[in-house]
Design a protein around this motif. Structure first.
Motif, PDB file in Angstrom:
ATOM      1  N   HIS A   1       0.557   6.125  -4.562  1.00 13.96           N
ATOM      2  CA  HIS A   1       1.292   6.762  -3.467  1.00 13.96           C
ATOM      3  C   HIS A   1       2.657   7.240  -3.954  1.00 13.96           C
ATOM      4  N   TRP A   2       3.010   8.452  -3.615  1.00 13.12           N
ATOM      5  CA  TRP A   2       4.178   9.085  -4.229  1.00 13.12           C
ATOM      6  C   TRP A   2       5.485   8.338  -3.952  1.00 13.12           C
ATOM      7  N   ARG A   3       5.593   7.686  -2.809  1.00 14.92           N
ATOM      8  CA  ARG A   3       6.828   6.972  -2.511  1.00 14.92           C
ATOM      9  C   ARG A   3       7.009   5.740  -3.396  1.00 14.92           C
ATOM     10  N   ARG A   4       5.936   5.292  -4.059  1.00 14.67           N
ATOM     11  CA  ARG A   4       6.043   4.164  -4.971  1.00 14.67           C
ATOM     12  C   ARG A   4       6.028   4.609  -6.434  1.00 14.67           C
ATOM     13  N   ASN A   5       6.070   5.918  -6.668  1.00 17.75           N
ATOM     14  CA  ASN A   5       6.221   6.423  -8.031  1.00 17.75           C
ATOM     15  C   ASN A   5       7.614   6.091  -8.570  1.00 17.75           C
TER      16      ASN A   5
ATOM     17  N   ARG B   1       9.182  10.871  -8.184  1.00 18.84           N
ATOM     18  CA  ARG B   1       8.896  10.567  -6.783  1.00 18.84           C
ATOM     19  C   ARG B   1       9.014  11.784  -5.872  1.00 18.84           C
ATOM     20  N   TRP B   2      10.037  12.579  -6.079  1.00 19.35           N
ATOM     21  CA  TRP B   2      10.276  13.695  -5.156  1.00 19.35           C
ATOM     22  C   TRP B   2       9.599  14.979  -5.619  1.00 19.35           C
TER      23      TRP B   2
ATOM     24  N   PRO C   1       5.079  15.145  -4.110  1.00 19.18           N
ATOM     25  CA  PRO C   1       4.500  15.805  -2.931  1.00 19.18           C
ATOM     26  C   PRO C   1       4.295  17.305  -3.113  1.00 19.18           C
TER      27      PRO C   1
ATOM     28  N   CYS D   1      -2.885  10.063  -3.170  1.00 21.72           N
ATOM     29  CA  CYS D   1      -1.480   9.888  -3.528  1.00 21.72           C
ATOM     30  C   CYS D   1      -0.536  10.271  -2.392  1.00 21.72           C
TER      31      CYS D   1
ATOM     32  N   PRO E   1      -0.029   6.530   2.456  1.00 24.89           N
ATOM     33  CA  PRO E   1       0.732   5.299   2.187  1.00 24.89           C
ATOM     34  C   PRO E   1      -0.092   4.157   1.608  1.00 24.89           C
TER      35      PRO E   1
ATOM     36  N   SER F   1       4.748  -0.074  -7.381  1.00 26.91           N
ATOM     37  CA  SER F   1       3.367   0.424  -7.339  1.00 26.91           C
ATOM     38  C   SER F   1       2.422  -0.535  -8.048  1.00 26.91           C
TER      39      SER F   1
END
Length: 283
Positions: free
Chosen positions: A139-143, A148-149, A152, A192, A195, A231
């Motif tokens: 999941h991208w927020r846990r990259n 991370r940004w 998406p 990804c 959540p 992650s």
């Protein structure tokens, strides 16, 4: 110890849809101590693991490597319809064949990244132990903060457009990940962006992870450019009933060596294979 590479006991495994999946076996000179199935990371070809498999064979293990279907050439990728779930089904068939041919030797799965995520979707009762390397949920927020940004935009914009234009995901040309069949990239992107990662397609995943009871060792690195500590923890916390040892190393703990997401399997780190992998192999 000398070793040789062969396409036996099987040249290929037959998946449940009748498709042949080639495998490569690295055998020691003499009776193996055990069997190691090396399951690749996303967008990583089996040849990347040849030094690691060779090293294992030289130390007495039979090692087996393979490519996810559609991963061997760009031409294959353009016509391949498999998604990640189809890959999971193929690995299930490969593990069954490897275990059938093991002559009662214990089988260890070494799963790199994606290879450490799929254990609940194969017959893990046939595994004596599991080693995950650089494995976490995507999941991208846990990259890691560095990606991370960006993630998406990759999943929602770059990947769909690139697949439409190229007929596959040309990660090598874009220098973002590696090349992948289009459907595999589309499904992975969907995971990804969610959540709870693969639970978007597999709401039953928590119960499947809870069924895994093979002893596990998680190996991760602080300088992994993709998988953060969060992650890695999030994924391995799903394995609620597996006896788990978690090891996380910084470059300072490894004589200044950088591991990143792929570095552990490079030949210059063979001494770490002896130190960090061999004690956890069943055999």
């Amino acid at each position: 110890m000398n070793y040789y590479t062969r396409h036996s006991p099987r040249q290929a495994v037959i998946a449940d849809d009748g498709r042949e999946q080639p495998v490569t076996t690295f055998d020691p000179d003499g009776k193996p101590r055990g069997v190691v199935l090396v399951v690749p990371a996303m967008a990583t070809r089996s040849s990347f693991y040849t030094p690691f498999a060779t090293h294992l064979a030289e130390r007495g293990w039979r090692a087996v490597t393979f490519d996810y279907r559609g991963m061997r050439t760009r031409a294959e990728m353009k016509v391949e319809t498999a998604d990640v779930d189809r890959w999971f089904g193929d690995v299930r068939a490969i593990l069954d064949a490897v275990a059938d041919d093991a002559d009662d030797l214990p089988v260890t799965l070494v799963g790199h990244s994606l290879g450490g995520q799929l254990v609940p979707f194969i017959d893990h009762t046939r595994l004596a132990s599991v080693i995950t390397v650089a494995a976490g949920d995507g999941h991208w927020r846990r990259n890691q903060p560095g990606v991370r940004w960006i993630a998406p935009v990759l999943w929602s914009v770059v990947a769909p457009v690139a697949i439409r234009l190229a007929g596959y995901y040309p990660g090598g040309r874009l220098r973002i990940l590696g090349d992948l069949p289009g459907n595999a990239m589309r499904q992975w992107a969907r995971w990804c962006l969610h959540p709870e990662y693969l639970q978007v397609d597999h709401p039953e995943a928590p119960s499947l992870f809870a069924e895994v009871k093979a002893p596990m060792m998680s190996l991760s690195f602080t300088d992994d450019e993709l998988m953060s500590a969060e992650s890695t923890k999030h994924l391995h916390d799903w394995y609620t009933n597996a006896e788990m040892i978690r090891q996380r190393f910084s470059p300072e703990q490894l004589d200044g060596r950088r591991m990143g997401h792929h570095g552990f399997f490079r030949a210059q780190n063979a001494d770490l294979w002896d130190e960090l992998v061999e004690p956890w192999l069943a055999g």
